[in-house]
Design a protein around this motif. Structure first.
Motif, short mmCIF file in Angstrom:
data_model
loop_
_atom_site.label_atom_id
_atom_site.label_comp_id
_atom_site.label_asym_id
_atom_site.label_seq_id
_atom_site.Cartn_x
_atom_site.Cartn_y
_atom_site.Cartn_z
N GLY A 69 1.38 -1.27 0.06
CA GLY A 69 -0.24 -0.16 0.37
C GLY A 69 0.70 1.23 -0.39
O GLY A 69 1.85 1.61 0.40
N LEU A 70 0.44 2.69 -0.69
CA LEU A 70 0.79 3.53 -0.31
C LEU A 70 1.34 4.40 0.45
O LEU A 70 -0.07 3.80 1.77
N VAL A 71 2.03 4.49 1.32
CA VAL A 71 2.14 5.27 3.07
C VAL A 71 2.60 6.49 2.09
O VAL A 71 3.21 7.10 1.23
N VAL A 72 1.76 8.12 3.26
CA VAL A 72 1.91 9.10 2.96
C VAL A 72 2.24 9.82 4.50
O VAL A 72 1.54 9.11 5.96
N HIS A 73 3.42 10.00 4.67
CA HIS A 73 3.88 10.74 5.55
C HIS A 73 3.40 11.80 5.55
O HIS A 73 4.22 12.78 5.21
N THR A 74 3.68 13.37 6.99
CA THR A 74 2.77 14.54 7.17
C THR A 74 4.15 14.87 8.53
O THR A 74 4.54 14.11 9.28
N ARG A 75 4.59 16.19 7.88
CA ARG A 75 5.33 16.76 8.95
C ARG A 75 5.08 18.15 9.15
O ARG A 75 5.10 18.98 8.22
N GLU A 76 4.45 19.24 9.87
CA GLU A 76 4.31 19.64 10.19
C GLU A 76 5.11 20.90 10.78
O GLU A 76 6.70 20.79 11.64
N ALA A 77 5.65 21.77 9.40
CA ALA A 77 6.65 22.16 8.87
C ALA A 77 7.08 23.98 8.63
O ALA A 77 6.13 23.04 7.78
N HIS A 78 7.95 24.31 8.85
CA HIS A 78 7.97 25.55 8.98
C HIS A 78 9.50 26.25 7.53
O HIS A 78 10.46 25.76 8.43
N ARG A 79 8.77 27.24 6.98
CA ARG A 79 10.57 27.76 5.90
C ARG A 79 10.94 28.20 7.27
O ARG A 79 10.83 28.87 8.01
N PRO A 80 12.05 27.63 6.98
CA PRO A 80 13.35 28.04 7.66
C PRO A 80 13.29 29.74 8.06
O PRO A 80 13.38 30.45 9.27
N ASP A 81 12.36 30.53 7.08
CA ASP A 81 12.59 32.69 6.69
C ASP A 81 10.67 32.08 7.40
O ASP A 81 10.96 33.28 7.88
N LEU A 82 10.36 31.25 7.68
CA LEU A 82 9.46 31.81 8.85
C LEU A 82 8.39 32.35 7.99
O LEU A 82 7.25 32.56 8.31
N ALA A 83 8.41 32.14 6.36
CA ALA A 83 7.79 33.14 5.78
C ALA A 83 6.45 32.37 5.75
O ALA A 83 5.46 32.68 5.08
N ASP A 84 5.72 31.51 5.75
CA ASP A 84 4.54 30.33 5.32
C ASP A 84 4.13 30.22 6.79
O ASP A 84 2.91 29.41 7.27
N CYS A 85 4.77 31.10 8.12
CA CYS A 85 4.07 31.00 9.49
C CYS A 85 3.40 32.46 10.01
O CYS A 85 4.60 32.87 10.41
N PRO A 86 2.03 32.48 9.57
CA PRO A 86 1.28 33.79 9.91
C PRO A 86 1.92 33.97 11.61
O PRO A 86 1.79 33.20 12.40
N PRO A 87 2.37 35.35 11.88
CA PRO A 87 2.47 35.30 12.93
C PRO A 87 1.25 35.49 14.55
O PRO A 87 1.46 34.52 15.70
N ALA A 88 -0.02 34.80 13.61
CA ALA A 88 -0.94 34.28 15.10
C ALA A 88 -0.75 33.23 14.94
O ALA A 88 -1.03 33.14 16.06
N LYS A 89 -0.51 32.27 14.59
CA LYS A 89 0.39 31.14 14.92
C LYS A 89 1.55 31.32 15.51
O LYS A 89 1.36 30.45 17.06
N ARG A 90 2.35 32.31 15.42
CA ARG A 90 4.07 31.74 15.96
C ARG A 90 3.26 32.86 17.14
O ARG A 90 4.23 32.20 18.59
N ASN A 91 2.64 33.13 17.71
CA ASN A 91 2.77 34.57 18.73
C ASN A 91 0.79 34.22 19.73
O ASN A 91 1.20 34.29 21.03
#
Ligand code: TIU
Length: 226
Positions: A69-91
């Motif tokens: 069977g097909l396996v999918v793994h996910t990771r909650e991961a942000h770019r090192p520059d945090l461009a994909d992390c809304p301040p609302a989530k970070r704070n």
């Protein structure tokens, strides 16, 4: 790989699937959530509860791989520059360590850091799909839908953490994209036992409004591995 229609005893009723049209989706089994010093602990959680599901997850992963069977793994991961992390989530919640801050396992919730890796016990194999996701859902701002459509996948079996946050969000996103979803009860965990139990109840209520749930032994039995 078998092309047979397999039946899993589940709630609210049997879950039928074909291995070649189904993916095993393992949500965020990362050091950041399971080990001390990562994102989960930075939010004030006792992370000790989560490791207990690892043996059951390993057994399912091994059986699923053996079935082809097909396996999918996910990771909650942000770019090192945090461009994909809304301040609302970070704070949010004024945490001890914010996403991107240096912690004992490297920068909190940042791609490529030691703490952001999937735990060794469930390490992705070559050719398995690994999806880095900036949000709680596995579909938001990721190529997951395209990867599943390329392979004509119609059904998803879910494991991972945490039950009511990233697992449930991903299942709800999958519903809206037309997938039938089975959640393995002993292969998911929350920092809050009552939230896990409420999530299992709400998934399978109303005739399976979000999906099906079952102990992993029933999936192993359907695969002929129990
Ligand atoms: N905090 C919490 O329970 N979970 C998350 O932040 N992410 C995931 O569930 N992966």
């Amino acid at each position: 790989m078998t092309m047979k229609l397999l039946h899993v005893d589940a709630q609210p009723f049997a879950f039928d699937f074909e291995v070649h049209r189904t993916a095993l989706v393992i949500i965020d089994m990362q050091r950041d959530f399971i080990e001390p010093g990562g994102f989960g602990e930075s939010l004030g959680n006792d992370v000790g509860r989560l490791g207990a599901i690892v043996p059951a997850c390993r057994a399912v992963l091994a059986a699923w791989r053996q079935a082809g069977g097909l396996v999918v793994h996910t990771r909650e991961a942000h770019r090192p520059d945090l461009a994909d992390c809304p301040p609302a989530k970070r704070n949010r919640g004024n945490p001890a360590l914010r996403i991107g801050d240096e912690g004992p396992m490297g920068r909190i919730l940042v791609a490529g850091e030691p703490g952001n890796q999937i735990i060794d016990a469930l390490k992705p194999a070559a050719l398995e799909i690994v999806i880095d996701k900036p949000g709680k859902g596995a579909f938001y701002a990721t190529p997951l839908q395209a990867r599943l459509q390329e392979r004509a996948v119609r059904k998803l079996v879910f494991m991972g953490v945490t039950t009511e946050v990233c697992v449930q969000t991903s299942m709800r996103e999958a519903n809206d994209r037309g997938y039938d979803c089975l959640l393995l009860e002993d292969c998911t965990e929350s920092y809050f036992p009552q939230f896990k139990s409420a999530t299992l109840d709400m998934v399978r209520a109303q005739g399976g409004i979000v999906g099906w749930t079952t102990p992993s032994g029933n999936l192993l039995a359907a695969l002929g591995k129990a």
